[in-house]
Scaffold this active site. Sequence first.
Site, short mmCIF file in Angstrom:
data_model
loop_
_atom_site.label_atom_id
_atom_site.label_comp_id
_atom_site.label_asym_id
_atom_site.label_seq_id
_atom_site.Cartn_x
_atom_site.Cartn_y
_atom_site.Cartn_z
N SER A 84 0.83 -1.21 0.00
CA SER A 84 0.00 0.00 0.00
C SER A 84 0.86 1.26 0.00
O SER A 84 2.06 1.23 0.32
CB SER A 84 -0.91 0.01 1.23
OG SER A 84 -1.82 -1.06 1.21
N GLY A 98 -6.75 -15.01 5.64
CA GLY A 98 -6.87 -13.89 6.56
C GLY A 98 -8.30 -13.52 6.90
O GLY A 98 -8.55 -12.90 7.93
#
Length: 236
Positions: free
Chosen positions: A60, A152
């Site tokens: 990111s 996740g």
Amino acid sequence: MAWRCSGRTNAELISNLYKAQLITAERVRASMTSVDRAHYAPAAAYEDSPQPIGYSATISAPHMHASACQSLLLFMPENKGAKVLDIGSGSGYLTHVMANLVCGSEGKGEGKVVGIDHIPQLTELALSNMRKSEEGRRLLDNGRVEFVTGDGRKGYAEGGPYDAIHVGAAAAEIHDKLIDQLRAPGRMFIPVEDEDGRGSMFGSQYIWVVDKDADGKVTRKRDMGVRYVLLTDAPK
């Protein structure tokens, strides 16, 4: 504004984020300064933009990492034994930064960060990246950081409950299993797709901040609009 924060060095990048007030806490500034993004995003390490790391994944933009740390900071006290889960850990960069926050700059304080990714090659990449620095090697060798491969969306209950959970890819919903793994009190920072944006690579997404108070009451607050890759099954 964020794109103007790019720098020629790691120190300049973080300094620009601080000057733009995208970083406001000195602990976040120090922790991000000590982790060289070139170890995690070698192609364009100091640009304030997402960068590909392979396997349809990205690291990111630095300003989003800063936002996540700022949001979760109160739940990541230094040397207090805080537990943190980094979902979609990818390159391992933010896992390292958050380990600095809970364990101190020398990586010797009490605390632990678990990074989980559904792509085994990225789990190995994160381990390799962290071992590029003495600080990273120390955090791994003393067990303050652990990387695991798994879905996740289900969290990692074995390591919980967590004081803070960061999700680094856009989820289809705020998964109850993740809320269950939050400590009371605890906080989760998670990008979530809006229903009208589903079905596209980058739909309508927002950061949601999910708090669980000391009594276990859960509140959800929608924050800024974002563009993340999707939290999905591993590519086949």
